[in-house]
Write an enzyme that holds these catalytic residues in place. Structure first.
Site, PDB file in Angstrom:
ATOM      1  N   GLY A  16       0.834  -1.203   0.000  1.00 55.64           N
ATOM      2  CA  GLY A  16       0.000   0.000   0.000  1.00 55.64           C
ATOM      3  C   GLY A  16       0.864   1.247   0.000  1.00 55.64           C
ATOM      4  N   ILE A  21      -0.807   6.280   4.310  1.00 57.13           N
ATOM      5  CA  ILE A  21      -0.044   5.717   5.436  1.00 57.13           C
ATOM      6  C   ILE A  21       1.196   4.985   4.919  1.00 57.13           C
ATOM      7  CG2 ILE A  21      -0.146   3.994   7.297  1.00 57.13           C
ATOM      8  CD1 ILE A  21      -3.111   4.858   7.714  1.00 57.13           C
ATOM      9  N   SER A 143      -7.546  -1.507  12.307  1.00 58.07           N
ATOM     10  CA  SER A 143      -8.349  -0.275  12.349  1.00 58.07           C
ATOM     11  C   SER A 143      -9.082  -0.171  13.672  1.00 58.07           C
ATOM     12  CB  SER A 143      -9.385  -0.283  11.225  1.00 58.07           C
ATOM     13  OG  SER A 143     -10.304   0.786  11.389  1.00 58.07           O
ATOM     14  N   GLN A 156     -18.901   0.436   6.308  1.00 66.63           N
ATOM     15  CA  GLN A 156     -19.789  -0.725   6.233  1.00 66.63           C
ATOM     16  C   GLN A 156     -19.247  -1.940   6.993  1.00 66.63           C
ATOM     17  OE1 GLN A 156     -22.601  -1.447   3.563  1.00 66.63           O
ATOM     18  NE2 GLN A 156     -22.992   0.578   4.377  1.00 66.63           N
ATOM     19  N   TYR A 159     -15.897  -3.788   5.900  1.00 70.87           N
ATOM     20  CA  TYR A 159     -14.617  -3.221   6.329  1.00 70.87           C
ATOM     21  C   TYR A 159     -14.353  -3.544   7.803  1.00 70.87           C
ATOM     22  CZ  TYR A 159     -10.885   0.168   7.179  1.00 70.87           C
ATOM     23  OH  TYR A 159      -9.686   0.760   7.524  1.00 70.87           O
ATOM     24  N   LYS A 163     -11.272  -5.866   9.303  1.00 69.68           N
ATOM     25  CA  LYS A 163     -10.235  -5.363  10.211  1.00 69.68           C
ATOM     26  C   LYS A 163     -10.262  -6.097  11.547  1.00 69.68           C
ATOM     27  CE  LYS A 163      -8.221  -2.448   7.493  1.00 69.68           C
ATOM     28  NZ  LYS A 163      -6.803  -2.579   7.145  1.00 69.68           N
ATOM     29  N   ILE A 192      -7.642   8.756   9.793  1.00 69.22           N
ATOM     30  CA  ILE A 192      -6.394   9.407   9.372  1.00 69.22           C
ATOM     31  C   ILE A 192      -6.662  10.111   8.048  1.00 69.22           C
ATOM     32  CG2 ILE A 192      -3.962   8.993   8.752  1.00 69.22           C
ATOM     33  CD1 ILE A 192      -4.617   8.273  11.699  1.00 69.22           C
TER      34      ILE A 192
HETATM   35  N1  LIG Z   1      -7.129   6.378   6.671  1.00 68.68           N
HETATM   36  C1  LIG Z   1      -7.780   5.914   7.748  1.00 68.68           C
HETATM   37  O1  LIG Z   1      -8.603   6.603   8.384  1.00 68.68           O
HETATM   38  C2  LIG Z   1      -7.507   4.522   8.234  1.00 68.68           C
HETATM   39  C3  LIG Z   1      -7.976   4.167   9.507  1.00 68.68           C
HETATM   40  C4  LIG Z   1      -7.769   2.890   9.971  1.00 68.68           C
HETATM   41  C5  LIG Z   1      -7.066   1.981   9.179  1.00 68.68           C
HETATM   42  N2  LIG Z   1      -6.627   2.351   7.951  1.00 68.68           N
HETATM   43  C6  LIG Z   1      -5.921   1.343   7.159  1.00 68.68           C
HETATM   44  O2  LIG Z   1      -4.626   1.812   6.846  1.00 68.68           O
HETATM   45  C7  LIG Z   1      -4.185   1.207   5.625  1.00 68.68           C
HETATM   46  C8  LIG Z   1      -3.675   2.298   4.690  1.00 68.68           C
HETATM   47  O3  LIG Z   1      -4.770   3.123   4.341  1.00 68.68           O
HETATM   48  P1  LIG Z   1      -4.616   4.636   3.850  1.00 68.68           P
HETATM   49  O4  LIG Z   1      -5.420   5.466   4.759  1.00 68.68           O
HETATM   50  O5  LIG Z   1      -3.185   4.950   3.624  1.00 68.68           O
HETATM   51  O6  LIG Z   1      -5.431   4.545   2.496  1.00 68.68           O
HETATM   52  P2  LIG Z   1      -4.980   4.852   1.001  1.00 68.68           P
HETATM   53  O7  LIG Z   1      -6.191   4.606   0.196  1.00 68.68           O
HETATM   54  O8  LIG Z   1      -4.297   6.155   0.936  1.00 68.68           O
HETATM   55  O9  LIG Z   1      -3.896   3.703   0.726  1.00 68.68           O
HETATM   56  C9  LIG Z   1      -4.229   2.351   0.526  1.00 68.68           C
HETATM   57  C10 LIG Z   1      -3.305   1.806  -0.551  1.00 68.68           C
HETATM   58  O10 LIG Z   1      -3.565   0.400  -0.704  1.00 68.68           O
HETATM   59  C11 LIG Z   1      -3.454   0.122  -2.087  1.00 68.68           C
HETATM   60  N3  LIG Z   1      -4.188  -1.084  -2.438  1.00 68.68           N
HETATM   61  C12 LIG Z   1      -5.539  -1.249  -2.449  1.00 68.68           C
HETATM   62  N4  LIG Z   1      -5.849  -2.470  -2.895  1.00 68.68           N
HETATM   63  C13 LIG Z   1      -4.679  -3.096  -3.171  1.00 68.68           C
HETATM   64  C14 LIG Z   1      -4.358  -4.376  -3.694  1.00 68.68           C
HETATM   65  N5  LIG Z   1      -5.307  -5.271  -4.021  1.00 68.68           N
HETATM   66  N6  LIG Z   1      -3.051  -4.688  -3.849  1.00 68.68           N
HETATM   67  C15 LIG Z   1      -2.090  -3.799  -3.551  1.00 68.68           C
HETATM   68  N7  LIG Z   1      -2.331  -2.559  -3.058  1.00 68.68           N
HETATM   69  C16 LIG Z   1      -3.626  -2.223  -2.881  1.00 68.68           C
HETATM   70  C17 LIG Z   1      -4.061   1.347  -2.782  1.00 68.68           C
HETATM   71  O11 LIG Z   1      -3.692   1.436  -4.142  1.00 68.68           O
HETATM   72  C18 LIG Z   1      -3.537   2.469  -1.908  1.00 68.68           C
HETATM   73  O12 LIG Z   1      -2.324   3.011  -2.413  1.00 68.68           O
HETATM   74  C19 LIG Z   1      -5.389   0.440   5.077  1.00 68.68           C
HETATM   75  O13 LIG Z   1      -5.265  -0.922   5.420  1.00 68.68           O
HETATM   76  C20 LIG Z   1      -6.554   1.053   5.828  1.00 68.68           C
HETATM   77  O14 LIG Z   1      -7.644   0.173   5.926  1.00 68.68           O
HETATM   78  C21 LIG Z   1      -6.817   3.603   7.469  1.00 68.68           C
END
Ligand SMILES: NC(=O)c1ccc[n+]([C@@H]2O[C@H](COP(=O)([O-])OP(=O)(O)OC[C@H]3O[C@@H](n4cnc5c(N)ncnc54)[C@H](O)[C@@H]3O)[C@@H](O)[C@H]2O)c1
Length: 247
Positions: A16, A21, A143, A156, A159, A163, A192
């Site tokens: 990712g 993140i 999460s 939903q 998700y 998590k 975030i």
């Molecule tokens: N942003 C928030 O509020 C938040 C809160 C809790 C947990 N998270 C978790 O943190 C992690 C990072 O999220 P983020 O906020 O940086 O979101 P983001 O959407 O900025 O980044 C997620 C990345 O995962 C990549 N991705 C998606 N499907 C993929 C696949 N099949 N194969 C490879 N890469 C894939 C996307 O292309 C993207 O670059 C995620 O697991 C998310 O669930 C985020």
């Protein structure tokens, strides 16, 4: 006493990595002297790769779909020896109605494939490879939603369940991996500011710190969990949520 929050010489995989993140974790690892970063994402990673190379950080990028077992196997085979990995790849489709949407089940399966099956595929490859080298550190991003059911009405149950599954997976993996020297831990972020949350409104007054988090506020703990300073962490899930949920 020597600073143990130091990644000098370490080779670290970040999935990712094009996301908020993931890219912030790459920057944090670079600031802590990482030896080499192996980045993976389903999307292009040109921006973060260019940024890291401009700082003379050794980096390779692998564009792949980490919901697929084959892509995870190819990634780990291509990555070479790894000291640590942070699994940030994830999706969070925001939908209004899970009760009546006829396509909802398809979305459910996609969310599970990316958020839960993906990390299982990844760890299936990583664990034996790290164990064979005498150890390693794995960080899965869970999460706050998997801790307490979520903080937004449009997030939903797919998700949330995915998590919660990631957290249970961390505990399952940690028990089995620790005797082989592999430390499996996680982070449960609160909301975030990344692309994932860009369309959601977060009213200040609902948050103990008056704001949601910034990507680097997850990146530093993730980098810490990849460092020698975290050598006694196994099966821990850090609640990094600005006090939104305390257990
Ligand atoms: N942003 C928030 O509020 C938040 C809160 C809790 C947990 N998270 C978790 O943190 C992690 C990072 O999220 P983020 O906020 O940086 O979101 P983001 O959407 O900025 O980044 C997620 C990345 O995962 C990549 N991705 C998606 N499907 C993929 C696949 N099949 N194969 C490879 N890469 C894939 C996307 O292309 C993207 O670059 C995620 O697991 C998310 O669930 C985020």
């Amino acid at each position: 006493m020597k600073n143990a929050i130091d990644l000098t010489g370490r080779r670290i995989l970040l999935t990712g990595a094009a996301g908020g993140i993931g890219a912030a974790t790459a920057r944090a690892c670079a600031a802590l002297g990482v030896g080499e970063l192996v980045l993976a994402d389903v999307g292009p990673m040109d921006d973060i790769v260019a940024e890291l190379r401009a700082q003379n950080v050794a980096v390779s990028a692998h564009q792949c779909d980490l919901s697929l077992r084959k892509d995870n196997a190819e990634l780990i085979a291509a990555a070479g020896p790894l000291d640590a990995a942070v699994a940030c790849a994830g999706i969070c489709p925001l939908e209004e109605d899970w009760l009546d949407d006829p396509d909802w089940d398809d979305v459910f399966h996609r969310v599970m494939d990316v958020n839960l099956l993906g990390p299982i595929h990844l760890c299936r490859e990583l664990l034996p490879a790290m164990a064979a080298r005498g150890g390693g550190q794995i960080v899965l991003i869970g999460s706050i939603g998997g801790r307490m059911g979520g903080t937004s009405p449009i997030v939903q149950p797919h998700y949330i369940a995915s998590k919660g599954g990631v957290h249970a997976l961390i505990w399952w993996l940690a028990q089995r991996a620790a005797p082989q020297g592999v430390l499996v831990n996680g982070i449960a972020p609160g909301p975030i500011a990344t692309a994932m949350t860009a369309t959601t409104v977060y009213p200040k007054e609902k948050y103990p710190l008056g704001r949601i988090g910034e990507p680097e506020e997850i990146a530093w703990p993730a980098a810490f969990l990849c460092s020698p300073a975290a050598s006694y962490f196994s099966g821990a899930i850090l609640d990094v949520n600005g006090g939104l949920f305390v257990s």
